[in-house]
Design a protein around this motif. Structure first.
Motif, PDB file in Angstrom:
ATOM      1  N   SER A   1      -9.806   3.290  10.883  1.00 25.40           N
ATOM      2  CA  SER A   1      -8.864   2.184  11.089  1.00 25.40           C
ATOM      3  C   SER A   1      -8.473   1.540   9.758  1.00 25.40           C
ATOM      4  O   SER A   1      -7.327   1.127   9.572  1.00 25.40           O
ATOM      5  N   THR A   2      -9.412   1.475   8.818  1.00 28.86           N
ATOM      6  CA  THR A   2      -9.098   0.910   7.506  1.00 28.86           C
ATOM      7  C   THR A   2      -8.128   1.805   6.743  1.00 28.86           C
ATOM      8  O   THR A   2      -7.180   1.312   6.115  1.00 28.86           O
ATOM      9  N   VAL A   3      -8.328   3.122   6.798  1.00 32.92           N
ATOM     10  CA  VAL A   3      -7.409   4.047   6.117  1.00 32.92           C
ATOM     11  C   VAL A   3      -6.011   3.947   6.733  1.00 32.92           C
ATOM     12  O   VAL A   3      -5.010   3.866   6.009  1.00 32.92           O
ATOM     13  N   ALA A   4      -5.940   3.925   8.062  1.00 26.83           N
ATOM     14  CA  ALA A   4      -4.642   3.803   8.730  1.00 26.83           C
ATOM     15  C   ALA A   4      -3.977   2.468   8.371  1.00 26.83           C
ATOM     16  O   ALA A   4      -2.773   2.420   8.071  1.00 26.83           O
ATOM     17  N   GLY A   5      -4.752   1.402   8.371  1.00 25.61           N
ATOM     18  CA  GLY A   5      -4.212   0.092   8.017  1.00 25.61           C
ATOM     19  C   GLY A   5      -3.746   0.035   6.567  1.00 25.61           C
ATOM     20  O   GLY A   5      -2.734  -0.584   6.262  1.00 25.61           O
ATOM     21  N   THR A   6      -4.467   0.717   5.684  1.00 25.64           N
ATOM     22  CA  THR A   6      -4.097   0.744   4.277  1.00 25.64           C
ATOM     23  C   THR A   6      -2.775   1.480   4.078  1.00 25.64           C
ATOM     24  O   THR A   6      -1.918   1.047   3.298  1.00 25.64           O
ATOM     25  N   VAL A   7      -2.587   2.586   4.785  1.00 26.92           N
ATOM     26  CA  VAL A   7      -1.326   3.336   4.690  1.00 26.92           C
ATOM     27  C   VAL A   7      -0.160   2.487   5.209  1.00 26.92           C
ATOM     28  O   VAL A   7       0.899   2.415   4.581  1.00 26.92           O
ATOM     29  N   VAL A   8      -0.366   1.837   6.345  1.00 25.00           N
ATOM     30  CA  VAL A   8       0.675   0.972   6.902  1.00 25.00           C
ATOM     31  C   VAL A   8       0.973  -0.183   5.944  1.00 25.00           C
ATOM     32  O   VAL A   8       2.132  -0.527   5.709  1.00 25.00           O
ATOM     33  N   PHE A   9      -0.073  -0.762   5.355  1.00 15.79           N
ATOM     34  CA  PHE A   9       0.103  -1.853   4.401  1.00 15.79           C
ATOM     35  C   PHE A   9       0.911  -1.379   3.195  1.00 15.79           C
ATOM     36  O   PHE A   9       1.844  -2.067   2.753  1.00 15.79           O
ATOM     37  N   PHE A  10       0.582  -0.206   2.649  1.00 15.25           N
ATOM     38  CA  PHE A  10       1.297   0.337   1.498  1.00 15.25           C
ATOM     39  C   PHE A  10       2.773   0.556   1.824  1.00 15.25           C
ATOM     40  O   PHE A  10       3.652   0.147   1.062  1.00 15.25           O
ATOM     41  N   CYS A  11       3.045   1.197   2.947  1.00 13.42           N
ATOM     42  CA  CYS A  11       4.443   1.443   3.334  1.00 13.42           C
ATOM     43  C   CYS A  11       5.193   0.128   3.546  1.00 13.42           C
ATOM     44  O   CYS A  11       6.328  -0.030   3.093  1.00 13.42           O
ATOM     45  N   GLY A  12       4.556  -0.804   4.204  1.00  8.53           N
ATOM     46  CA  GLY A  12       5.188  -2.092   4.477  1.00  8.53           C
ATOM     47  C   GLY A  12       5.459  -2.892   3.226  1.00  8.53           C
ATOM     48  O   GLY A  12       6.566  -3.419   3.040  1.00  8.53           O
ATOM     49  N   ILE A  13       4.472  -2.982   2.330  1.00 10.15           N
ATOM     50  CA  ILE A  13       4.651  -3.801   1.125  1.00 10.15           C
ATOM     51  C   ILE A  13       5.677  -3.171   0.193  1.00 10.15           C
ATOM     52  O   ILE A  13       6.489  -3.868  -0.420  1.00 10.15           O
ATOM     53  N   THR A  14       5.694  -1.831   0.103  1.00 10.71           N
ATOM     54  CA  THR A  14       6.656  -1.155  -0.766  1.00 10.71           C
ATOM     55  C   THR A  14       8.073  -1.316  -0.218  1.00 10.71           C
ATOM     56  O   THR A  14       9.007  -1.634  -0.966  1.00 10.71           O
ATOM     57  N   ALA A  15       8.242  -1.114   1.086  1.00 11.48           N
ATOM     58  CA  ALA A  15       9.559  -1.270   1.700  1.00 11.48           C
ATOM     59  C   ALA A  15      10.046  -2.719   1.592  1.00 11.48           C
ATOM     60  O   ALA A  15      11.225  -2.968   1.304  1.00 11.48           O
ATOM     61  N   LEU A  16       9.151  -3.659   1.792  1.00 11.88           N
ATOM     62  CA  LEU A  16       9.520  -5.071   1.707  1.00 11.88           C
ATOM     63  C   LEU A  16       9.973  -5.447   0.297  1.00 11.88           C
ATOM     64  O   LEU A  16      10.965  -6.170   0.128  1.00 11.88           O
ATOM     65  N   GLN A  17       9.277  -4.930  -0.712  1.00 14.31           N
ATOM     66  CA  GLN A  17       9.673  -5.224  -2.091  1.00 14.31           C
ATOM     67  C   GLN A  17      11.060  -4.663  -2.395  1.00 14.31           C
ATOM     68  O   GLN A  17      11.874  -5.329  -3.037  1.00 14.31           O
ATOM     69  N   TRP A  18      11.339  -3.440  -1.942  1.00 12.64           N
ATOM     70  CA  TRP A  18      12.659  -2.857  -2.204  1.00 12.64           C
ATOM     71  C   TRP A  18      13.752  -3.576  -1.435  1.00 12.64           C
ATOM     72  O   TRP A  18      14.853  -3.764  -1.937  1.00 12.64           O
ATOM     73  N   LEU A  19      13.453  -3.997  -0.222  1.00 11.44           N
ATOM     74  CA  LEU A  19      14.418  -4.768   0.553  1.00 11.44           C
ATOM     75  C   LEU A  19      14.726  -6.095  -0.157  1.00 11.44           C
ATOM     76  O   LEU A  19      15.890  -6.502  -0.250  1.00 11.44           O
ATOM     77  N   MET A  20      13.697  -6.749  -0.666  1.00  9.72           N
ATOM     78  CA  MET A  20      13.895  -8.005  -1.405  1.00  9.72           C
ATOM     79  C   MET A  20      14.764  -7.788  -2.633  1.00  9.72           C
ATOM     80  O   MET A  20      15.661  -8.587  -2.912  1.00  9.72           O
ATOM     81  N   MET A  21      14.503  -6.715  -3.364  1.00 13.92           N
ATOM     82  CA  MET A  21      15.274  -6.438  -4.576  1.00 13.92           C
ATOM     83  C   MET A  21      16.745  -6.165  -4.248  1.00 13.92           C
ATOM     84  O   MET A  21      17.636  -6.681  -4.916  1.00 13.92           O
ATOM     85  N   LYS A  22      16.986  -5.357  -3.228  1.00 14.73           N
ATOM     86  CA  LYS A  22      18.369  -5.033  -2.855  1.00 14.73           C
ATOM     87  C   LYS A  22      19.108  -6.284  -2.399  1.00 14.73           C
ATOM     88  O   LYS A  22      20.254  -6.514  -2.771  1.00 14.73           O
ATOM     89  N   ARG A  23      18.450  -7.086  -1.596  1.00 13.59           N
ATOM     90  CA  ARG A  23      19.074  -8.322  -1.108  1.00 13.59           C
ATOM     91  C   ARG A  23      19.350  -9.284  -2.266  1.00 13.59           C
ATOM     92  O   ARG A  23      20.397  -9.922  -2.338  1.00 13.59           O
ATOM     93  N   SER A  24      18.392  -9.371  -3.183  1.00 15.44           N
ATOM     94  CA  SER A  24      18.557 -10.242  -4.334  1.00 15.44           C
ATOM     95  C   SER A  24      19.711  -9.767  -5.220  1.00 15.44           C
ATOM     96  O   SER A  24      20.492 -10.580  -5.717  1.00 15.44           O
ATOM     97  N   ASN A  25      19.823  -8.450  -5.415  1.00 14.57           N
ATOM     98  CA  ASN A  25      20.938  -7.914  -6.204  1.00 14.57           C
ATOM     99  C   ASN A  25      22.271  -8.239  -5.554  1.00 14.57           C
ATOM    100  O   ASN A  25      23.233  -8.588  -6.232  1.00 14.57           O
ATOM    101  N   LYS A  26      22.346  -8.129  -4.223  1.00 14.66           N
ATOM    102  CA  LYS A  26      23.582  -8.491  -3.514  1.00 14.66           C
ATOM    103  C   LYS A  26      23.919  -9.961  -3.730  1.00 14.66           C
ATOM    104  O   LYS A  26      25.066 -10.315  -3.972  1.00 14.66           O
ATOM    105  N   ASN A  27      22.905 -10.808  -3.618  1.00 16.31           N
ATOM    106  CA  ASN A  27      23.128 -12.240  -3.801  1.00 16.31           C
ATOM    107  C   ASN A  27      23.528 -12.570  -5.235  1.00 16.31           C
ATOM    108  O   ASN A  27      24.323 -13.476  -5.467  1.00 16.31           O
TER     109      ASN A  27
END
Length: 157
Positions: free
Chosen positions: A122-148
């Motif tokens: 469960s920790t390995v699965a949670g870590t993978v989900v956390f990595f995907c989520g945090i990486t996607a969230l950072q890129w979404l923030m950057m793209k949105r910030s660039n648009k703004n």
């Protein structure tokens, strides 16, 4: 004649720097306090939830205002963008490993030996989900910030 205060850029910048340092000190203090309450003292959630919510509200405010102002921008050169992406992935990986280690140690304190393999999975699965989520969230923030940032430049012209 009333004195309205000095509007010199150097003074304004110094005030902003002081405010930034003050926020950083408060942020670090709240993080240390929260970590001690949760991981060292093992306090019940109702005893540290207020600290966590204050910390999250402050972080959310800073991030949302930064995105709306277009402050988080990608570098202008392609080589710098690749380096930035690499550093983003490394940072996401490191934060995921730390998160996974904290969650595993927390599970280890609460579980017996029979639950060890389930806890690891469960920790390995949670870590993978956390990595995907945090990486996607950072890129979404950057793209949105660039648009703004582009909108801000267009409205100034």
């Amino acid at each position: 004649m009333k004195h309205r205060g000095i509007k010199d850029e150097r003074i304004i910048t110094e005030f902003q720097k002081l405010n930034s340092h003050g926020f950083t000190i408060c942020f670090a203090g709240l993080m240390i306090s929260l970590a001690v309450k949760v991981f060292v003292l093992n306090w019940d959630m109702k005893l540290w939830l207020d600290t966590f919510l204050i910390l999250m509200a402050a972080c959310l405010y800073v991030v949302i205002r930064g995105i709306r102002a277009g402050l988080y921008q990608l570098p202008p050169k392609e080589g710098e963008v690749k380096r930035f992406k690499k550093m983003n992935l490394i940072g996401g990986l490191l934060s995921s490993v730390v998160w996974g280690a904290l969650m595993f140690s927390y599970d280890l304190l609460d579980s017996n030996q029979a639950d060890l393999s389930k806890s690891i999975m469960s920790t390995v699965a949670g870590t993978v989900v956390f990595f995907c989520g945090i990486t996607a969230l950072q890129w979404l923030m950057m793209k949105r910030s660039n648009k703004n940032a582009d909108k801000t430049l267009d409205s100034e012209n």
